[in-house]
Design an enzyme around this catalytic site. Structure first.
Site, PDB file in Angstrom:
ATOM      1  N   GLU A 179     -18.350  14.894  43.015  1.00  0.00           N
ATOM      2  CA  GLU A 179     -18.428  14.119  44.271  1.00  0.00           C
ATOM      3  C   GLU A 179     -19.881  13.818  44.657  1.00  0.00           C
ATOM      4  O   GLU A 179     -20.828  14.416  44.113  1.00  0.00           O
ATOM      5  CB  GLU A 179     -17.738  14.871  45.407  1.00  0.00           C
ATOM      6  CG  GLU A 179     -18.337  16.245  45.691  1.00  0.00           C
ATOM      7  CD  GLU A 179     -18.153  16.712  47.125  1.00  0.00           C
ATOM      8  OE1 GLU A 179     -18.402  15.924  48.061  1.00  0.00           O
ATOM      9  OE2 GLU A 179     -17.810  17.884  47.318  1.00  0.00           O
ATOM     10  N   LYS A 184     -20.611   8.715  54.922  1.00  0.00           N
ATOM     11  CA  LYS A 184     -19.722   9.696  54.304  1.00  0.00           C
ATOM     12  C   LYS A 184     -18.363   9.017  54.159  1.00  0.00           C
ATOM     13  O   LYS A 184     -17.764   8.606  55.149  1.00  0.00           O
ATOM     14  CB  LYS A 184     -19.650  10.922  55.215  1.00  0.00           C
ATOM     15  CG  LYS A 184     -18.669  11.987  54.769  1.00  0.00           C
ATOM     16  CD  LYS A 184     -18.809  13.210  55.679  1.00  0.00           C
ATOM     17  CE  LYS A 184     -17.571  14.069  55.653  1.00  0.00           C
ATOM     18  NZ  LYS A 184     -17.658  15.171  56.631  1.00  0.00           N
ATOM     19  N   VAL A 190     -14.468  14.941  48.872  1.00  0.00           N
ATOM     20  CA  VAL A 190     -13.484  15.427  47.891  1.00  0.00           C
ATOM     21  C   VAL A 190     -12.296  14.461  47.854  1.00  0.00           C
ATOM     22  O   VAL A 190     -11.862  14.035  46.777  1.00  0.00           O
ATOM     23  CB  VAL A 190     -13.030  16.865  48.242  1.00  0.00           C
ATOM     24  CG1 VAL A 190     -11.809  17.268  47.422  1.00  0.00           C
ATOM     25  CG2 VAL A 190     -14.174  17.849  48.004  1.00  0.00           C
ATOM     26  N   ASP A 211      -9.121  16.059  53.083  1.00  0.00           N
ATOM     27  CA  ASP A 211      -9.046  16.644  51.727  1.00  0.00           C
ATOM     28  C   ASP A 211      -7.687  17.314  51.491  1.00  0.00           C
ATOM     29  O   ASP A 211      -7.143  17.271  50.389  1.00  0.00           O
ATOM     30  CB  ASP A 211     -10.127  17.721  51.520  1.00  0.00           C
ATOM     31  CG  ASP A 211     -11.544  17.156  51.447  1.00  0.00           C
ATOM     32  OD1 ASP A 211     -11.701  15.915  51.414  1.00  0.00           O
ATOM     33  OD2 ASP A 211     -12.489  17.974  51.421  1.00  0.00           O
ATOM     34  N   LYS A 238     -15.422  27.467  52.896  1.00  0.00           N
ATOM     35  CA  LYS A 238     -16.425  28.187  53.688  1.00  0.00           C
ATOM     36  C   LYS A 238     -15.770  28.762  54.910  1.00  0.00           C
ATOM     37  O   LYS A 238     -14.846  28.165  55.448  1.00  0.00           O
ATOM     38  CB  LYS A 238     -17.460  27.184  54.188  1.00  0.00           C
ATOM     39  CG  LYS A 238     -18.474  26.830  53.190  1.00  0.00           C
ATOM     40  CD  LYS A 238     -19.712  26.350  53.931  1.00  0.00           C
ATOM     41  CE  LYS A 238     -20.773  25.999  52.940  1.00  0.00           C
ATOM     42  NZ  LYS A 238     -20.444  24.788  52.203  1.00  0.00           N
TER      43      LYS A 238
END
Ligand code: PSU
Ligand code: MN
Length: 316
Positions: free
Chosen positions: A30, A92, A112, A148, A165
């Site tokens: 990505e 983005k 992603v 995602d 995360k």
């Protein structure tokens, strides 16, 4: 075979096109992680090292982005540099954004979700990244759930990552994946990794210890026509893992600052990543780089096994 209408939007480098045509191993990468996930110039250096790692392990790397409205599968050195240097100035791009960036002839760093879409269009089955998006903490109220997760439920590209995360609500992210039918595989682990740390404490759905066994499960899924991804979670190597208590405090501080500054929507993930890297004096960034390299290695090995199985299966 790539659909012809879609193919008109794609620029696949000759090397990658040839590998796909001959069912040789290819690993997608990505570009949001480059533009929005890491600072320049480490982002570009890392992107190059990740590509090299994939080659060393027998596969062809395919970094994906949108440039001048073209869906790029494979970036030149200058293009990689451009995405790294432009950082947050590049949009983005997730699923919802692709048509507008394309019709406007603009640039987009693919998340992603968007990378999976473009990889699938090109005929690439395996993708390596750092961490996937998920349900944000407090997501049960804010409804901040990464696109995602839905993409994983519908697009046939396996994703190798180091889990999520703990800026996210890992438990709820896993519940969501269960609901939409995305299996979470632990690569040589029983518990879902938590990105900087090797374990979140949550159990994986299936532990698999070898690349060939992952490739076998993937082939079964695709041949059976069960759409969607397999999320392959691969813990950061022990020596690069961060102390999870220490990083938890840093994450809590970053989340509090985000709330007080009123940051929402697609700005949240890049903000948190940058803040955590700052607060740990770059330590989290080093861990991030090491885990991406480790994911690239595992993804390349899975891609090699998958390509052997897929060509044998067709012949048989
Ligand atoms: N997680 C990371 N690093 C990243 C990202 C996620 O550890 O760079 C990026 C990926 O591109 C992912 C995106 O697809 O953030 C998720 O953004 P959001 O939460 O806005 O869906
Ligand atoms: Mn979001």
């Amino acid at each position: 075979m790539v659909n012809e209408l879609k193919a008109a939007y794609l620029d696949v480098t000759p090397e990658i096109a040839k590998a796909i045509e001959n069912e040789q191993p290819v690993v997608a990468l990505e570009s949001t992680i480059i533009s929005h996930g890491m600072p320049y110039p480490k982002n570009v250096k890392t992107a190059r090292e990740v590509e090299a790692m994939i080659r060393e392990n027998g596969a062809v790397p395919a970094t994906i982005a949108i440039l001048n409205g073209r869906l790029k599968v494979g970036l030149s050195d200058a293009e990689l540099e451009y995405f790294g240097k432009s950082g947050l100035n590049v949009a983005k791009a997730s699923r919802r954004d692709i048509p507008f960036i394309v019709s406007g002839g603009k640039e987009g760093a693919t998340t992603v979700a968007a990378t999976m879409i473009i990889a699938a269009m090109a005929g690439i089955r395996i993708f390596a990244t750092g961490g996937v998006g998920g349900v944000h903490r407090g997501g049960e109220l804010s409804m901040d759930v990464s696109a995602d997760l839905d993409e994983l439920s519908r697009t046939n590209v396996a994703v190798v990552c180091a889990g999520m995360k703990s800026i996210l609500d890992i438990g709820r992210s896993l519940e969501y994946l269960e609901t939409v039918g995305v299996p979470v595989v632990g690569y040589q682990t029983d518990t879902v990794p938590a990105f900087y740390a090797r374990s979140s404490g949550f159990s994986v759905d299936y532990r698999i210890d070898t690349p060939i066994a992952v490739a076998e499960a993937l082939l079964s899924k695709y041949e059976l026509g069960i759409d969607g991804s397999i999320l392959i979670t691969n813990p950061v190597p022990e020596k690069y893992a961060l102390d999870s208590n220490k990083i938890e405090n840093t994450i809590d501080e970053a989340l509090a600052e985000m709330d007080s500054r009123g940051i929402t929507g697609k700005e949240t993930t890049p903000f948190l990543l940058a803040r955590i890297a700052e607060q740990t004096g770059g330590e989290s960034l080093e861990t991030n780089i090491k885990l991406v390299l480790n994911n690239a290695k595992v993804a390349a090995r899975i891609a090699v096994e998958y390509s052997n199985l897929a060509s044998a299966s067709k012949r048989g």
